[in-house]
Design an enzyme around this catalytic site. Structure first.
Site, PDB file in Angstrom:
ATOM      1  CB  THR A  17      -4.027   3.725   2.739  1.00  0.00           C
ATOM      2  OG1 THR A  17      -3.195   2.804   3.465  1.00  0.00           O
ATOM      3  CG2 THR A  17      -3.740   5.141   3.193  1.00  0.00           C
ATOM      4  CB  CYS A  51      13.767 -16.962 -14.896  1.00  0.00           C
ATOM      5  SG  CYS A  51      14.792 -15.631 -15.550  1.00  0.00           S
ATOM      6  CG  ASP A 101      -4.386  -1.135  -8.964  1.00  0.00           C
ATOM      7  OD1 ASP A 101      -3.712  -0.147  -9.296  1.00  0.00           O
ATOM      8  OD2 ASP A 101      -5.351  -1.055  -8.163  1.00  0.00           O
ATOM      9  CG  HIS A 150       3.519  -2.108  -1.108  1.00  0.00           C
ATOM     10  ND1 HIS A 150       2.362  -1.971  -0.370  1.00  0.00           N
ATOM     11  CD2 HIS A 150       4.529  -1.752  -0.264  1.00  0.00           C
ATOM     12  CE1 HIS A 150       2.656  -1.552   0.847  1.00  0.00           C
ATOM     13  NE2 HIS A 150       3.961  -1.410   0.946  1.00  0.00           N
ATOM     14  CD  GLU A 174     -13.644   1.088   7.608  1.00  0.00           C
ATOM     15  OE1 GLU A 174     -14.827   0.726   7.508  1.00  0.00           O
ATOM     16  OE2 GLU A 174     -12.707   0.324   7.889  1.00  0.00           O
TER      17      GLU A 174
HETATM   18  P1  NAD Z   1      -6.468  -2.123   2.996  1.00  0.00           P
HETATM   19  O1  NAD Z   1      -7.257  -3.196   2.283  1.00  0.00           O
HETATM   20  O2  NAD Z   1      -5.786  -2.507   4.239  1.00  0.00           O
HETATM   21  O3  NAD Z   1      -7.436  -0.888   3.321  1.00  0.00           O
HETATM   22  C1  NAD Z   1      -8.273  -0.317   2.356  1.00  0.00           C
HETATM   23  C2  NAD Z   1      -8.759   1.015   2.889  1.00  0.00           C
HETATM   24  O4  NAD Z   1      -9.550   1.633   1.878  1.00  0.00           O
HETATM   25  C3  NAD Z   1      -9.642   0.912   4.138  1.00  0.00           C
HETATM   26  O5  NAD Z   1      -9.224   1.874   5.082  1.00  0.00           O
HETATM   27  C4  NAD Z   1     -11.052   1.226   3.626  1.00  0.00           C
HETATM   28  O6  NAD Z   1     -11.851   1.861   4.598  1.00  0.00           O
HETATM   29  C5  NAD Z   1     -10.729   2.150   2.469  1.00  0.00           C
HETATM   30  N1  NAD Z   1     -11.727   2.193   1.394  1.00  0.00           N
HETATM   31  C6  NAD Z   1     -12.452   1.169   0.874  1.00  0.00           C
HETATM   32  N2  NAD Z   1     -13.204   1.588  -0.151  1.00  0.00           N
HETATM   33  C7  NAD Z   1     -12.943   2.920  -0.296  1.00  0.00           C
HETATM   34  C8  NAD Z   1     -13.383   3.912  -1.205  1.00  0.00           C
HETATM   35  N3  NAD Z   1     -14.267   3.640  -2.180  1.00  0.00           N
HETATM   36  N4  NAD Z   1     -12.902   5.183  -1.079  1.00  0.00           N
HETATM   37  C9  NAD Z   1     -12.021   5.491  -0.083  1.00  0.00           C
HETATM   38  N5  NAD Z   1     -11.555   4.580   0.805  1.00  0.00           N
HETATM   39  C10 NAD Z   1     -12.006   3.304   0.693  1.00  0.00           C
HETATM   40  O7  NAD Z   1      -5.461  -1.536   1.904  1.00  0.00           O
HETATM   41  P2  NAD Z   1      -4.106  -0.747   2.055  1.00  0.00           P
HETATM   42  O8  NAD Z   1      -4.175   0.205   3.197  1.00  0.00           O
HETATM   43  O9  NAD Z   1      -3.795  -0.246   0.716  1.00  0.00           O
HETATM   44  O10 NAD Z   1      -3.004  -1.828   2.471  1.00  0.00           O
HETATM   45  C11 NAD Z   1      -3.024  -3.152   2.080  1.00  0.00           C
HETATM   46  C12 NAD Z   1      -1.895  -3.602   1.134  1.00  0.00           C
HETATM   47  O11 NAD Z   1      -2.520  -4.446   0.191  1.00  0.00           O
HETATM   48  C13 NAD Z   1      -1.250  -2.565   0.298  1.00  0.00           C
HETATM   49  O12 NAD Z   1       0.048  -2.526   0.670  1.00  0.00           O
HETATM   50  C14 NAD Z   1      -1.322  -3.015  -1.164  1.00  0.00           C
HETATM   51  O13 NAD Z   1      -0.043  -3.311  -1.662  1.00  0.00           O
HETATM   52  C15 NAD Z   1      -2.077  -4.300  -1.133  1.00  0.00           C
HETATM   53  N6  NAD Z   1      -3.289  -4.322  -1.997  1.00  0.00           N
HETATM   54  C16 NAD Z   1      -3.297  -3.678  -3.211  1.00  0.00           C
HETATM   55  C17 NAD Z   1      -4.452  -3.686  -3.990  1.00  0.00           C
HETATM   56  C18 NAD Z   1      -4.425  -2.978  -5.328  1.00  0.00           C
HETATM   57  O14 NAD Z   1      -3.359  -2.832  -5.922  1.00  0.00           O
HETATM   58  N7  NAD Z   1      -5.574  -2.481  -5.790  1.00  0.00           N
HETATM   59  C19 NAD Z   1      -5.591  -4.345  -3.537  1.00  0.00           C
HETATM   60  C20 NAD Z   1      -5.541  -5.012  -2.298  1.00  0.00           C
HETATM   61  C21 NAD Z   1      -4.380  -4.980  -1.535  1.00  0.00           C
END
Ligand code: NAD
Length: 226
Positions: A170, A129, A86, A101, A197
């Site tokens: 994460t 493209c 993002d 990613h 969590e």
């Molecule tokens: P995930 O959605 O699997 O997990 C999110 C984690 O964040 C969870 O463990 C949750 O408990 C925790 N969380 C939620 N709110 C929080 C807060 N306020 N403070 C601290 N922790 C909090 O995401 P992931 O582990 O990043 O993996 C999923 C994949 O999805 C990634 O590889 C990523 O590329 C992609 N993704 C990216 C975005 C983004 O760029 N913002 C958004 C969604 C998914």
């Protein structure tokens, strides 16, 4: 350190888990973020990405992103590896961010594999493209795809050579990103998890910080900055 979708949650960017309870409750990200899904139904995949892009464009970095910018100035070396696509770390002011990613705001030519701009006119109605006319795709790593080589090597080297490895927001379920913590741990680093969590990492980290990134990271910064 490694960040995930949780650090951007307080900016209003849904994590994958949240996304499943929202507008896209009918879809699993794993079914949309794959090369096979794009092959099968590119319009559906593009619709999902355009929706996510719009969310990201409207989002602002939060106090957690800002704390990491300042933290980098308080320690001898901070390597920020993010799974997020993002750009919010960069927009907050972090430099040298390793995008593990990719980046959702960029397009990549599906044929040439290079970051590309869009052709002004599209016959199919899907992004094409400007260079070769082939289909464009978002410049992100989909499930089952390889991590960009430079990011993979730089992140691995940093994990193998750090004193402290901090994982923020994460779920640590997506590999190889989740393996970076194990790599650091194996090389003797202290592991810290910050999450709302328990995760797959919780059982083997040294320190658990339970709470929101936007609230706890400024507190961590205050302790370190003094
Ligand atoms: P995930 O959605 O699997 O997990 C999110 C984690 O964040 C969870 O463990 C949750 O408990 C925790 N969380 C939620 N709110 C929080 C807060 N306020 N403070 C601290 N922790 C909090 O995401 P992931 O582990 O990043 O993996 C999923 C994949 O999805 C990634 O590889 C990523 O590329 C992609 N993704 C990216 C975005 C983004 O760029 N913002 C958004 C969604 C998914």
């Amino acid at each position: 350190m490694l960040t995930g979708a949780g650090i951007s949650a307080e900016s209003g960017v849904p994590t994958f888990r949240d996304a499943q309870t929202g507008l896209w409750a009918r879809f699993r990200p794993e079914d949309l973020a794959t090369p096979e899904a794009f092959q099968r139904d590119p319009r559906r995949v593009w619709d999902w990405y355009e929706w996510r892009r719009e969310l990201v464009r409207q989002a602002e970095p939060n106090a957690g992103h800002a704390a990491l910018v300042r933290l980098a100035g308080c320690v001898p070396r901070l390597t920020l590896v993010t799974q997020n696509v993002d750009s919010l770390h960069q927009r907050a002011g972090s430099v040298g961010v390793i995008e593990y990613h990719g980046n959702i705001l960029r397009d990549r030519c599906a044929a040439e594999g290079l970051v590309a701009s869009r052709a002004p006119l599209s016959i199919t109605g899907l992004p094409e493209c400007a260079r070769c006319g082939e289909r464009l795709r978002p410049d992100v790593v989909w499930f089952g795809e390889a991590i960009p080589r430079d990011a993979l090597l730089a992140a691995d080297a940093a994990a193998a050579d750090c004193d402290v490895f901090l994982c923020v927001g994460t779920a640590a379920t997506v590999h190889p990103a989740a393996g970076l913590a194990e790599r650091a741990h194996g090389a003797g680093a202290t592991l810290i998890e910050l999450n709302v969590e328990a995760t797959a990492l919780t059982s083997f980290v040294d320190v658990v910080l339970r709470g929101r990134a936007g609230e706890l990271l400024p507190l961590v910064l205050a302790r370190i900055a003094g």
